[in-house]
Design an enzyme around this catalytic site. Structure first.
Site, PDB file in Angstrom:
ATOM      1  N   LYS A   1     -48.719 -14.752 -41.012  1.00 15.82           N
ATOM      2  CA  LYS A   1     -49.960 -14.751 -40.215  1.00 15.82           C
ATOM      3  C   LYS A   1     -50.229 -16.133 -39.617  1.00 15.82           C
ATOM      4  O   LYS A   1     -50.524 -16.267 -38.442  1.00 15.82           O
ATOM      5  CB  LYS A   1     -51.182 -14.364 -41.078  1.00 15.82           C
ATOM      6  CG  LYS A   1     -51.101 -12.994 -41.695  1.00 15.82           C
ATOM      7  CD  LYS A   1     -52.343 -12.675 -42.509  1.00 15.82           C
ATOM      8  CE  LYS A   1     -52.560 -13.569 -43.721  1.00 15.82           C
ATOM      9  NZ  LYS A   1     -51.499 -13.459 -44.757  1.00 15.82           N
TER      10      LYS A   1
ATOM     11  N   ARG B   1     -60.628 -10.182 -45.220  1.00 18.67           N
ATOM     12  CA  ARG B   1     -59.698  -9.792 -46.279  1.00 18.67           C
ATOM     13  C   ARG B   1     -60.279  -8.675 -47.144  1.00 18.67           C
ATOM     14  O   ARG B   1     -59.596  -8.222 -48.076  1.00 18.67           O
ATOM     15  CB  ARG B   1     -59.408 -10.999 -47.171  1.00 18.67           C
ATOM     16  CG  ARG B   1     -58.049 -11.665 -46.899  1.00 18.67           C
ATOM     17  CD  ARG B   1     -57.900 -12.813 -47.861  1.00 18.67           C
ATOM     18  NE  ARG B   1     -56.558 -13.256 -48.067  1.00 18.67           N
ATOM     19  CZ  ARG B   1     -56.050 -14.379 -47.534  1.00 18.67           C
ATOM     20  NH1 ARG B   1     -56.759 -15.109 -46.720  1.00 18.67           N
ATOM     21  NH2 ARG B   1     -54.822 -14.727 -47.814  1.00 18.67           N
TER      22      ARG B   1
ATOM     23  N   ARG C   1     -41.795 -21.669 -49.072  1.00 19.51           N
ATOM     24  CA  ARG C   1     -42.811 -22.255 -48.182  1.00 19.51           C
ATOM     25  C   ARG C   1     -43.160 -23.661 -48.671  1.00 19.51           C
ATOM     26  O   ARG C   1     -43.314 -23.895 -49.867  1.00 19.51           O
ATOM     27  CB  ARG C   1     -44.070 -21.392 -48.166  1.00 19.51           C
ATOM     28  CG  ARG C   1     -45.205 -22.065 -47.399  1.00 19.51           C
ATOM     29  CD  ARG C   1     -46.216 -21.094 -46.873  1.00 19.51           C
ATOM     30  NE  ARG C   1     -47.021 -20.454 -47.906  1.00 19.51           N
ATOM     31  CZ  ARG C   1     -48.004 -19.600 -47.636  1.00 19.51           C
ATOM     32  NH1 ARG C   1     -48.290 -19.275 -46.381  1.00 19.51           N
ATOM     33  NH2 ARG C   1     -48.679 -19.049 -48.612  1.00 19.51           N
TER      34      ARG C   1
ATOM     35  N   ARG D   1     -47.267 -25.138 -52.615  1.00 14.05           N
ATOM     36  CA  ARG D   1     -48.679 -24.891 -52.991  1.00 14.05           C
ATOM     37  C   ARG D   1     -48.744 -24.270 -54.381  1.00 14.05           C
ATOM     38  O   ARG D   1     -47.924 -23.419 -54.716  1.00 14.05           O
ATOM     39  CB  ARG D   1     -49.310 -23.920 -51.984  1.00 14.05           C
ATOM     40  CG  ARG D   1     -50.009 -24.604 -50.838  1.00 14.05           C
ATOM     41  CD  ARG D   1     -50.337 -23.654 -49.703  1.00 14.05           C
ATOM     42  NE  ARG D   1     -51.004 -22.409 -50.090  1.00 14.05           N
ATOM     43  CZ  ARG D   1     -51.340 -21.459 -49.216  1.00 14.05           C
ATOM     44  NH1 ARG D   1     -51.072 -21.606 -47.933  1.00 14.05           N
ATOM     45  NH2 ARG D   1     -51.933 -20.368 -49.608  1.00 14.05           N
TER      46      ARG D   1
ATOM     47  N   ARG E   1     -51.415 -12.323 -56.167  1.00 14.76           N
ATOM     48  CA  ARG E   1     -51.979 -12.267 -54.811  1.00 14.76           C
ATOM     49  C   ARG E   1     -51.537 -10.995 -54.080  1.00 14.76           C
ATOM     50  O   ARG E   1     -52.297 -10.427 -53.309  1.00 14.76           O
ATOM     51  CB  ARG E   1     -51.556 -13.513 -54.021  1.00 14.76           C
ATOM     52  CG  ARG E   1     -52.203 -14.780 -54.562  1.00 14.76           C
ATOM     53  CD  ARG E   1     -51.620 -16.011 -53.930  1.00 14.76           C
ATOM     54  NE  ARG E   1     -52.004 -16.145 -52.531  1.00 14.76           N
ATOM     55  CZ  ARG E   1     -51.404 -16.966 -51.674  1.00 14.76           C
ATOM     56  NH1 ARG E   1     -50.405 -17.708 -52.059  1.00 14.76           N
ATOM     57  NH2 ARG E   1     -51.826 -17.036 -50.438  1.00 14.76           N
TER      58      ARG E   1
END
Ligand code: ADP
Ligand code: AMP
Length: 210
Positions: free
Chosen positions: A13, A88, A123, A156, A167
């Protein structure tokens, strides 16, 4: 043009929202980035948000909605914006609808769960400007150093495998229902998020118009 980006955490996204914002010259509004900036600055909002984010949970609607309402009412959002990571939940979508700003597209970047776990492990985020990269799919010129600002890159905390699984569960329970919500609103468009970053973007441009 007012655009909502939908998709699982790690679907791409943010990657696509940045490209959309640059091409169509509209602001990119990422609630995750806003929370991370607040955490860095040590604000009350940041402290509250962090306790949820670290556990892979959503920040409560009442902490999210007002900040987005304030942001989209700012002058630079007059000609549109791309929302990344908001809404969300169904109550967040309803709060957005109540603003009376007509959304043009909700773009679902579709990536199966199996790919997500691998994506998130690779990531890397810049500690300085928050830019995101991928070790394999979107590498920096110099390993471990941000192309944009020269600062260090990190994994992260919420991208660690256990938190990613949490998540993903939260996504399926609380966010995925928005796909039906925006299908019913007549603005849902789905793109395959498993192909190359530039190919995903080409497919989005076909939807939005060049
Ligand atoms: P989100 O904003 O949905 O959480 P990101 O845009 O940060 O996701 O993308 C998650 C990770 O996957 C990043 O490291 C990014 O560079 C990488 N990525 C994004 N899109 C693709 C793609 N189409 N193919 C491979 N990797 C991708
Ligand atoms: P993101 O950068 O979009 O992946 O967001 C990181 C984290 O911030 C999420 O896992 C949530 O804890 C929190 N967050 C971001 N946007 C929202 C939102 N719209 N509602 C609730 N929590 C959010």
């Amino acid at each position: 043009m007012k655009i909502i980006m939908l998709g699982a955490p790690g679907a791409g996204k943010g990657t696509q929202a940045k490209k959309i914002a640059a091409k169509y010259e509209i602001p990119h509004i990422s609630t995750g980035d806003i929370f991370r900036a607040n955490i860095k600055e040590g604000t009350e909002l940041g402290k509250k948000a962090k306790t949820y984010m670290d556990q892979g949970l959503l920040v409560p609607d009442e902490l999210v909605v007002d900040l987005v309402v304030d942001r989209v009412n700012q002058e630079d959002c007059k000609n549109g914006y791309v929302l990344d990571g908001f809404p969300r939940t169904i109550p967040q979508a309803e709060a957005l609808a109540e603003l009376g700003q007509k959304m043009d597209y909700a773009i679902d970047v579709d990536v199966p769960d199996e790919n997500i776990i691998h994506r998130m492990g690779g990531r890397r985020a810049c500690v300085g400007c928050g830019a995101t990269y991928h070790l394999e799919y979107a590498p920096t010129k110099v390993e471990g150093i941000c192309d944009a600002c020269g600062k260090e890159l990190i994994l992260r905390d919420d991208d660690k495998p256990e938190t990613v699984k949490k998540r993903l569960n939260v996504y399926h329970e609380q966010t995925q229902p928005l796909i039906d919500y925006y299908t019913n609103a007549g603005i849902l468009k789905t793109v395959d998020g498993t192909v190359d970053i530039d190919v995903v973007f080409q497919n989005i441009v076909e939807i939005l118009g060049a």
